[in-house]
Scaffold this active site. Sequence first.
Site, PDB file in Angstrom:
ATOM      1  CE  LYS A   1      78.091  -6.852  13.765  1.00 28.58           C
ATOM      2  NZ  LYS A   1      77.175  -5.813  14.275  1.00 28.58           N
TER       3      LYS A   1
ATOM      4  NE  ARG B   1      68.808  -2.266  16.009  1.00 23.73           N
ATOM      5  CZ  ARG B   1      69.950  -2.769  15.527  1.00 23.73           C
ATOM      6  NH1 ARG B   1      70.007  -3.161  14.288  1.00 23.73           N
ATOM      7  NH2 ARG B   1      71.032  -2.834  16.298  1.00 23.73           N
TER       8      ARG B   1
HETATM    9  C1  EPZ Z   1      73.467  -4.138  19.940  1.00 23.85           C
HETATM   10  O1  EPZ Z   1      72.564  -3.365  19.198  1.00 23.85           O
HETATM   11  C2  EPZ Z   1      74.197  -5.017  18.934  1.00 23.85           C
HETATM   12  N1  EPZ Z   1      74.933  -4.158  17.987  1.00 23.85           N
HETATM   13  C3  EPZ Z   1      73.170  -5.880  18.191  1.00 23.85           C
HETATM   14  O2  EPZ Z   1      73.902  -6.724  17.302  1.00 23.85           O
HETATM   15  C4  EPZ Z   1      72.432  -6.740  19.203  1.00 23.85           C
HETATM   16  O3  EPZ Z   1      71.437  -7.480  18.540  1.00 23.85           O
HETATM   17  C5  EPZ Z   1      71.779  -5.837  20.266  1.00 23.85           C
HETATM   18  O4  EPZ Z   1      72.766  -4.985  20.870  1.00 23.85           O
HETATM   19  C6  EPZ Z   1      71.112  -6.640  21.377  1.00 23.85           C
HETATM   20  O5  EPZ Z   1      72.061  -7.472  21.987  1.00 23.85           O
HETATM   21  C7  EPZ Z   1      76.104  -3.628  18.388  1.00 23.85           C
HETATM   22  O6  EPZ Z   1      76.557  -3.817  19.503  1.00 23.85           O
HETATM   23  C8  EPZ Z   1      76.828  -2.774  17.368  1.00 23.85           C
HETATM   24  P1  EPZ Z   1      69.973  -2.453  22.027  1.00 23.85           P
HETATM   25  P2  EPZ Z   1      71.796  -2.128  19.917  1.00 23.85           P
HETATM   26  O7  EPZ Z   1      70.072  -0.977  22.172  1.00 23.85           O
HETATM   27  O8  EPZ Z   1      72.666  -1.541  20.963  1.00 23.85           O
HETATM   28  C9  EPZ Z   1      65.503  -0.990  22.383  1.00 23.85           C
HETATM   29  C10 EPZ Z   1      74.337  -7.824  15.285  1.00 23.85           C
HETATM   30  O9  EPZ Z   1      73.704  -8.631  14.590  1.00 23.85           O
HETATM   31  N2  EPZ Z   1      66.040   0.374  22.527  1.00 23.85           N
HETATM   32  O10 EPZ Z   1      70.615  -3.313  23.056  1.00 23.85           O
HETATM   33  O11 EPZ Z   1      71.289  -1.231  18.844  1.00 23.85           O
HETATM   34  C11 EPZ Z   1      65.761  -1.609  21.020  1.00 23.85           C
HETATM   35  O12 EPZ Z   1      64.790  -1.202  20.087  1.00 23.85           O
HETATM   36  C12 EPZ Z   1      73.637  -6.639  15.896  1.00 23.85           C
HETATM   37  O13 EPZ Z   1      75.568  -7.910  15.531  1.00 23.85           O
HETATM   38  C13 EPZ Z   1      65.170   1.427  22.790  1.00 23.85           C
HETATM   39  O14 EPZ Z   1      63.959   1.246  22.862  1.00 23.85           O
HETATM   40  O15 EPZ Z   1      70.575  -2.854  20.604  1.00 23.85           O
HETATM   41  C14 EPZ Z   1      65.693  -3.096  21.327  1.00 23.85           C
HETATM   42  O16 EPZ Z   1      64.346  -3.486  21.368  1.00 23.85           O
HETATM   43  C15 EPZ Z   1      72.150  -6.618  15.548  1.00 23.85           C
HETATM   44  N3  EPZ Z   1      65.682   2.685  22.942  1.00 23.85           N
HETATM   45  C16 EPZ Z   1      66.287  -3.188  22.746  1.00 23.85           C
HETATM   46  O17 EPZ Z   1      66.202  -1.863  23.277  1.00 23.85           O
HETATM   47  C17 EPZ Z   1      67.031   2.932  22.864  1.00 23.85           C
HETATM   48  O18 EPZ Z   1      67.437   4.102  23.037  1.00 23.85           O
HETATM   49  C18 EPZ Z   1      67.751  -3.623  22.780  1.00 23.85           C
HETATM   50  O19 EPZ Z   1      68.441  -2.844  21.822  1.00 23.85           O
HETATM   51  C19 EPZ Z   1      67.897   1.850  22.605  1.00 23.85           C
HETATM   52  C20 EPZ Z   1      67.381   0.579  22.458  1.00 23.85           C
END
Ligand code: EPZ
Length: 418
Positions: free
Chosen positions: A22, A121
């Site tokens: 996905k 997020r």
């Molecule tokens: C991706 O989400 C995945 N989704 C998530 O999978 C996965 O849990 C996550 O990465 C972490 O590995 C997809 O790839 C579609 P992040 P993403 O940006 O990109 C913070 C699943 O179950 N952050 O890596 O949204 C954020 O709040 C899903 O398949 C900021 O602060 O996650 C988090 O604490 C759930 N500012 C951390 O970074 C930003 O601009 C990591 O989030 C972006 C993120």
Amino acid sequence: MEKIIVEGGKRLEGEIAVSGAKNAVLPLMAACILAHGECTLNNVPDLADVRTMAKLLQIMGAKIEFENGRMSIDSSSMNSWEAPYDLVKTMRASVLVLGPLTARFGKARVSLPGGCAIGERPIDQHLKGLAILGASIEIEEGYVEAVAPVLKGGIIPFDISTVTGTENLILSAALAEGETILLNAACEPEVSDLANALNQMGADIKGIGTDIITISGVKELSPLRDYDVMPDRIEAGTYMIAAAITRGDLLVRNCKFENMGALIGKLIEIGVRVTRESDGIRISSDGQIKSIDITTLPYPGFPTDMQAQMMTLMSTADGLSVLTETIFPQRFLHAGELRRMGADIKLVGNSAVVRGVHALSGAPTMASDLRASASLVLAALAATGKTEISRVYHLDRGYDKLDRKLETLGASIWREKE
Ligand code: EPZ
């Protein structure tokens, strides 16, 4: 709405093929915005999120066909750069169109995704990166409006490792003028898969798989042809835990051993037998599961998307385990539902203290998010008696027929209307 019913206690045996990932296919679909012409993807999983992304692209004018795992996306006829709230609110990954729309049309209007069950997020890093590339960013009426007649390369230091943030900026920089360097970039395999696909389209991306990624902008990209979506390492990990928790013996086919080191390492440490075979990974267990501490980290650390499933396994392990969630500190909604099934779990800050119990017992439960629903299915497989899991639409967002696949392995599992 549907619910899943499970009669627990059945040992899983046999072999199962993992579907396409996905979290790899969604950015690949967004990448098709950047190339005029027909892109074709193979091994596309049939998921609610994939259909949502397809609908989003179609609303903006793309032509899409999708059947039997093969998807064609022709973005030549795209004539809109707006991603509406009613679609974005159902799938946060819609934010992945922000960069490509800005790169292609010089502007984009994408609804802010809002929070979700696993945390607030934000997307501040996505917006910071786009601004560094020259976009002007406005937030109004719950929408992000990005305007950039030209995107120019720059150095983007991420404050935090972000998977879709890294993907959005790779997509934005591919057609920008000059060189872009991403610092503290996410190294997840799905990020590398996207970069490799873009290079196949004519992009010039270096440092793939590392935390420093350099993108030299090119004039145009050609359509992605016949690209195989990589296997879903989280789906694979979910089956591995299903085998361990039911004392089963399972060959998980077409998954990549090298992408799953953190989970495999922990499974070996707790006494699960893991063997690498030519066409997959074999998992077997005699039911003796030792307790262990887990901390979720960016790749290659232990994946947050496997934390809920591991909590279920630790619920029936011998002794005390501490699971610490550093990516999404509130990602523990599954703990309350597991407690209803007899698990002994205490939440302390961003950690869950799990004391293993002899056996879980079936109960009516409710799914809250994608991986939490998977953890409830795993618990139900091991529990004595019957478990009902409502709101399984959460599960269908990210798993391609999980219940049907588990049934082929010997689970007593079926769906009913709620
Ligand atoms: C991706 O989400 C995945 N989704 C998530 O999978 C996965 O849990 C996550 O990465 C972490 O590995 C997809 O790839 C579609 P992040 P993403 O940006 O990109 C913070 C699943 O179950 N952050 O890596 O949204 C954020 O709040 C899903 O398949 C900021 O602060 O996650 C988090 O604490 C759930 N500012 C951390 O970074 C930003 O601009 C990591 O989030 C972006 C993120």
